[in-house]
Design a protein around this motif. Sequence first.
Motif, PDB file in Angstrom:
ATOM      1  N   LEU A  50      98.050 154.888   0.637  1.00  0.00           N
ATOM      2  CA  LEU A  50      97.322 155.500   1.313  1.00  0.00           C
ATOM      3  C   LEU A  50      96.688 157.150   1.068  1.00  0.00           C
ATOM      4  CD1 LEU A  50      95.380 155.446   3.995  1.00  0.00           C
ATOM      5  CD2 LEU A  50      96.930 156.187   5.347  1.00  0.00           C
ATOM      6  N   GLU A  58      94.907 162.822  12.548  1.00  0.00           N
ATOM      7  CA  GLU A  58      95.282 161.274  12.415  1.00  0.00           C
ATOM      8  C   GLU A  58      96.051 161.413  12.012  1.00  0.00           C
ATOM      9  OE1 GLU A  58      92.092 162.119  11.998  1.00  0.00           O
ATOM     10  OE2 GLU A  58      91.011 161.330  14.133  1.00  0.00           O
ATOM     11  N   ILE A  59      96.028 161.550  10.767  1.00  0.00           N
ATOM     12  CA  ILE A  59      97.892 161.737  10.059  1.00  0.00           C
ATOM     13  C   ILE A  59      98.792 161.879  10.116  1.00  0.00           C
ATOM     14  CG2 ILE A  59      98.203 163.487   8.670  1.00  0.00           C
ATOM     15  CD1 ILE A  59      96.918 159.819   6.907  1.00  0.00           C
ATOM     16  N   LEU A  62     100.407 158.656  11.014  1.00  0.00           N
ATOM     17  CA  LEU A  62     101.068 157.718   9.998  1.00  0.00           C
ATOM     18  C   LEU A  62     102.465 158.370   9.820  1.00  0.00           C
ATOM     19  CD1 LEU A  62      97.499 156.927   8.811  1.00  0.00           C
ATOM     20  CD2 LEU A  62      98.790 155.683  10.269  1.00  0.00           C
ATOM     21  N   ILE A  70     102.028 158.388   1.345  1.00  0.00           N
ATOM     22  CA  ILE A  70     100.477 159.472   1.173  1.00  0.00           C
ATOM     23  C   ILE A  70     100.227 160.171   0.040  1.00  0.00           C
ATOM     24  CG2 ILE A  70      99.285 161.350   2.368  1.00  0.00           C
ATOM     25  CD1 ILE A  70     100.711 160.369   4.906  1.00  0.00           C
ATOM     26  N   ILE A  92      91.421 157.482   3.661  1.00  0.00           N
ATOM     27  CA  ILE A  92      90.951 158.155   4.970  1.00  0.00           C
ATOM     28  C   ILE A  92      90.389 159.685   4.437  1.00  0.00           C
ATOM     29  CG2 ILE A  92      91.984 158.837   7.205  1.00  0.00           C
ATOM     30  CD1 ILE A  92      93.383 157.072   7.520  1.00  0.00           C
ATOM     31  N   TYR A  97      87.409 155.473   7.062  1.00  0.00           N
ATOM     32  CA  TYR A  97      88.457 154.573   6.514  1.00  0.00           C
ATOM     33  C   TYR A  97      87.898 154.188   5.105  1.00  0.00           C
ATOM     34  CZ  TYR A  97      92.465 152.058   5.188  1.00  0.00           C
ATOM     35  OH  TYR A  97      93.165 150.901   4.258  1.00  0.00           O
ATOM     36  N   LEU A 109      97.501 146.657   4.382  1.00  0.00           N
ATOM     37  CA  LEU A 109      97.375 148.372   5.374  1.00  0.00           C
ATOM     38  C   LEU A 109      96.424 148.708   6.227  1.00  0.00           C
ATOM     39  CD1 LEU A 109      98.924 151.044   4.637  1.00  0.00           C
ATOM     40  CD2 LEU A 109      96.783 151.789   2.859  1.00  0.00           C
ATOM     41  N   GLU A 110      95.138 148.075   6.377  1.00  0.00           N
ATOM     42  CA  GLU A 110      94.056 148.442   6.678  1.00  0.00           C
ATOM     43  C   GLU A 110      94.236 148.065   7.965  1.00  0.00           C
ATOM     44  OE1 GLU A 110      89.124 147.371   7.874  1.00  0.00           O
ATOM     45  OE2 GLU A 110      90.298 145.999   6.612  1.00  0.00           O
ATOM     46  N   ILE A 113      96.695 150.496  10.114  1.00  0.00           N
ATOM     47  CA  ILE A 113      96.085 151.577   9.827  1.00  0.00           C
ATOM     48  C   ILE A 113      95.112 151.355  10.836  1.00  0.00           C
ATOM     49  CG2 ILE A 113      94.342 153.387   9.161  1.00  0.00           C
ATOM     50  CD1 ILE A 113      97.313 153.801   7.100  1.00  0.00           C
ATOM     51  N   LYS A 116      97.459 151.780  14.342  1.00  0.00           N
ATOM     52  CA  LYS A 116      97.430 152.719  14.445  1.00  0.00           C
ATOM     53  C   LYS A 116      96.619 153.752  15.181  1.00  0.00           C
ATOM     54  CE  LYS A 116     102.369 152.965  14.042  1.00  0.00           C
ATOM     55  NZ  LYS A 116     103.093 153.559  15.344  1.00  0.00           N
ATOM     56  N   THR A 122      85.606 151.312  10.085  1.00  0.00           N
ATOM     57  CA  THR A 122      85.608 151.340   8.588  1.00  0.00           C
ATOM     58  C   THR A 122      84.497 150.987   7.430  1.00  0.00           C
ATOM     59  OG1 THR A 122      87.874 149.707   9.566  1.00  0.00           O
ATOM     60  CG2 THR A 122      86.502 149.222   7.623  1.00  0.00           C
TER      61      THR A 122
END
Length: 327
Positions: A50, A58-59, A62, A70, A92, A97, A109-110, A113, A116, A122
Amino acid sequence: MNALFALISARNTEFFRDKSALGWSLLFPIAIIIALVLVFDDDNPSLYQLGVYGVTEEITQLQTLKHIEIIHYDDLAQAQHKVARHLVDGLISGDTYWVNPDSAQGYILEQVILSKLPQLQTKPITGDAVRHVEWILPGIIGMNMMFSALYGVGYVVVRYRRTGVLKRLQVTPLGAWQFLASQLISRLGATVLSSILVFVVIAVLFDIQPQGNIALLVLNTVLGSAAMISIGLLVASRTRSDELCNGLLNILSWPMMFLSGIWFSLEGAKPWVRFMADCLPLTHMNDANRAVIIDGAGLLDISDHLLFLVAIICICLGIASRTFSWD
């Protein structure tokens, strides 16, 4: 039988008296195993990559997820290009995103993500995935060039020194730099020609159409080959033992084989691994060739790689000509 045992005893005595060869035969495999464990051993392997651009609060939500690596980028356009070509699974930045709809891993992965962080907007990025043959071709050609350059030159010069050929050349008006230049040019022609033939055959078989200028590929291949030949000449400039030469060339070629992006991408690798890779000429040649073939990069785009290769050539040939021993 006595003659056989006498020969065996003599060869063993010769080997054990050569302290440099004995040392390399013991230390080299230990060093390689330690290096491979440090570089590739990972108790928590990543399944998805990612990308993150800028400061994204926001990371933090994750980072607790397992198996997601990441990768931080300083250039948004570069990061988006990675997503478009399926080299990174998602990106991101702020409340946005990006994902390539054609990427299977990007799709999975989408979903993770957005479960969360459902507030993210998007945005799709279109682009064709890099075919495996397009990605691996420069690496395989580079690896073949590396072995041809290092061993093809290193062993020849050591053999010349051991058999007394260099002593005969020493009494001629020939200078060390002239001898080294002759070895470089001779090997360079054969290495570049064979690389071009391999590329043409594979390109025709698998319909590979380079996006960039073919002349840049040839220029980068010439400089990359010359850089590795120069390293081989530096190793052989004072070496007398075949075993020591083999050990030195192995300890140079193995890191390049594993860290120069021949078999897999170093995208997201540990910083110290990336630093080591960036010190290797094969890395720069592979990266430049891939940039030209896949992304259509121009001269300015790969100029840093070309300058690095030129620096390697000048430094190694300069030191080799200064320290060259005829006997």
